[in-house]
Design a protein around this motif. Sequence first.
Motif, PDB file in Angstrom:
ATOM      1  N   ILE A   8      -3.399  -1.377  -4.668  1.00 19.95           N
ATOM      2  CA  ILE A   8      -2.980  -0.271  -4.755  1.00 19.95           C
ATOM      3  C   ILE A   8      -1.666  -0.183  -4.531  1.00 19.95           C
ATOM      4  N   LYS A   9      -1.347  -0.739  -3.364  1.00 22.84           N
ATOM      5  CA  LYS A   9       0.100  -0.976  -2.708  1.00 22.84           C
ATOM      6  C   LYS A   9       0.867  -1.793  -3.666  1.00 22.84           C
ATOM      7  N   ALA A  10       0.417  -2.709  -4.230  1.00 20.13           N
ATOM      8  CA  ALA A  10       1.284  -3.672  -5.151  1.00 20.13           C
ATOM      9  C   ALA A  10       1.834  -2.871  -6.389  1.00 20.13           C
ATOM     10  N   GLY A  68       7.518  -6.339   1.187  1.00 21.44           N
ATOM     11  CA  GLY A  68       8.764  -6.759   1.454  1.00 21.44           C
ATOM     12  C   GLY A  68       9.606  -6.007   2.352  1.00 21.44           C
ATOM     13  N   LYS A  69       9.081  -4.981   3.266  1.00 25.25           N
ATOM     14  CA  LYS A  69       9.708  -4.308   4.134  1.00 25.25           C
ATOM     15  C   LYS A  69       9.723  -5.236   5.464  1.00 25.25           C
ATOM     16  N   VAL A  70      10.775  -5.619   6.019  1.00 27.12           N
ATOM     17  CA  VAL A  70      10.877  -6.557   7.087  1.00 27.12           C
ATOM     18  C   VAL A  70      11.775  -5.840   8.023  1.00 27.12           C
ATOM     19  N   LEU A  91       8.416   6.920  -5.437  1.00 30.47           N
ATOM     20  CA  LEU A  91       6.787   6.973  -5.450  1.00 30.47           C
ATOM     21  C   LEU A  91       6.283   6.221  -4.295  1.00 30.47           C
ATOM     22  N   ARG A  92       7.014   5.365  -3.775  1.00 37.30           N
ATOM     23  CA  ARG A  92       6.468   4.550  -2.780  1.00 37.30           C
ATOM     24  C   ARG A  92       6.276   5.529  -1.239  1.00 37.30           C
ATOM     25  N   ALA A  93       6.863   6.607  -1.450  1.00 31.77           N
ATOM     26  CA  ALA A  93       6.763   7.448  -0.436  1.00 31.77           C
ATOM     27  C   ALA A  93       5.153   7.977  -0.339  1.00 31.77           C
ATOM     28  N   LEU A  94       4.671   7.751  -1.462  1.00 32.50           N
ATOM     29  CA  LEU A  94       3.112   8.071  -1.632  1.00 32.50           C
ATOM     30  C   LEU A  94       2.240   7.466  -0.163  1.00 32.50           C
ATOM     31  N   LEU A  95       2.736   6.190   0.000  1.00 34.68           N
ATOM     32  CA  LEU A  95       2.125   5.469   0.851  1.00 34.68           C
ATOM     33  C   LEU A  95       2.271   5.946   2.248  1.00 34.68           C
ATOM     34  N   ASN A  96       2.985   7.201   2.415  1.00 38.07           N
ATOM     35  CA  ASN A  96       3.489   7.654   3.762  1.00 38.07           C
ATOM     36  C   ASN A  96       2.205   9.065   4.121  1.00 38.07           C
ATOM     37  N   PHE A  97       1.304   8.912   3.075  1.00 40.58           N
ATOM     38  CA  PHE A  97       0.426  10.028   3.561  1.00 40.58           C
ATOM     39  C   PHE A  97      -0.128  10.057   5.051  1.00 40.58           C
ATOM     40  N   ILE A 151      -3.467  -5.036   4.752  1.00 41.58           N
ATOM     41  CA  ILE A 151      -3.650  -4.437   3.759  1.00 41.58           C
ATOM     42  C   ILE A 151      -2.376  -3.500   3.541  1.00 41.58           C
ATOM     43  N   ASP A 152      -1.131  -3.719   4.400  1.00 42.09           N
ATOM     44  CA  ASP A 152      -0.093  -3.045   4.490  1.00 42.09           C
ATOM     45  C   ASP A 152       1.155  -3.617   4.768  1.00 42.09           C
ATOM     46  N   SER A 153       1.379  -4.025   5.861  1.00 36.47           N
ATOM     47  CA  SER A 153       2.811  -4.589   6.304  1.00 36.47           C
ATOM     48  C   SER A 153       3.208  -6.044   5.583  1.00 36.47           C
TER      49      SER A 153
HETATM   50  N1  GLY Z   1       4.243   0.795   4.734  1.00 38.86           N
HETATM   51  C1  GLY Z   1       4.694   1.517   3.692  1.00 38.86           C
HETATM   52  C2  GLY Z   1       5.767   0.856   2.832  1.00 38.86           C
HETATM   53  O1  GLY Z   1       5.446  -0.186   2.802  1.00 38.86           O
HETATM   54  O2  GLY Z   1       6.284   1.490   2.153  1.00 38.86           O
END
Ligand code: GLY
Length: 354
Positions: free
Chosen positions: A225-227, A143-145, A239-245, A137-139
């Motif tokens: 939601i993440k996509a 595309g963050k590697v 906006l992606r920083a929202l995922l850092n809650f 559901i996250d990593s």
């Molecule tokens: N895990 C947070 C992000 O992908 O930005």
Amino acid sequence: MQTLRVDLGNHAYNIEIGTGILTQTGAKLRILLPEACKAAIISDSNVAPLYAAQLQDSLAAAGLPSELIIIKAGEQSKNMQVLSDVLEKIAIAGLSRSDVLVTLGGGVVGDLGGFAAASYMRGIAFVQVPTSLLAQIDSSVGGKVAVDLKSGKNLAGAFYQPKAVFIDTELLKSLPLRFLHDGLAEAIKYGCIQDKNLFERLAGYADDTELLADAEYIVARCCEIKARIVEQDEFDMGLRALLNFGHTIGHAVEQYYSYGYYTHGEGVAIGMYQLTRRTEEMGLTPIGTAAKIAEVLQKYNLPFQADVGKKVLLDTMARDKKKKGDSITLVILDNLGSGKLQKIGWKDMIEYLR
Ligand code: GLY
């Protein structure tokens, strides 16, 4: 089965979610990458004995011989030395630029394997086959590697999108309960920041069996939601920083215990509750929100407090890459299901700690 599109222009890709997808990986890859002649599979010492043979058989049946590269399970493997060893093994296996790398595992395998794909021959195709809930559901999406450096987590990495993400929710059944709950903390996070119905659904399962029976819905909704967020801010400029809650405090707690006590999700659970409790006191979040978060966290044996002082937390956070100069961006809840970004001066951060 569900298919979600991550619409990122010329590197858009699909996330396919359902049961039994592991054994369809070869056929799906064949259609996606008709030119590929060979694959390298990166997996770890926990996951490979369970699932690598099925994946290799599926690839072989689609005409893709594969080299299986196994790293030792655990965050300790996510470093430059292991990356270098993996790259050597890919080279020795003779992969060319038209071949493909498949990551089979949790976040460490996906992050390190993705970075290997980004750097081998300046970038080869890769697909993610995530096996933990956290990775599903996250990593694996967005595309963050990266690998960790001695100076901190994820400090060497890239934005490098996979060609596809194949999520087999059946694999969650072999996940130790603590790690199922670890991933669930991130699902609760998605509910908190964007989807009250999801939050309530997670709060409403009678037990883990009922939860697992609904895994396809949970995974698909979280990925969606993440996509949608990643589509608007692929390179994490806003906006992606929202995922850092929950992550600012959560990372500090994890780091304080040298990543050896709390899992990532457990740190995030503590962070979500602690920040929300404080923003409630400050009048920024409706009263009762933190109690609702604590209730669902407790239900899944997730912690919501840790024995770490404010000053120590602050010192640890000062080294976090989320701090930019004299400011830091926090995610606070306007309401359950509605997170927003709030940039504050670093000197004020102490006010947001309990
Ligand atoms: N895990 C947070 C992000 O992908 O930005």
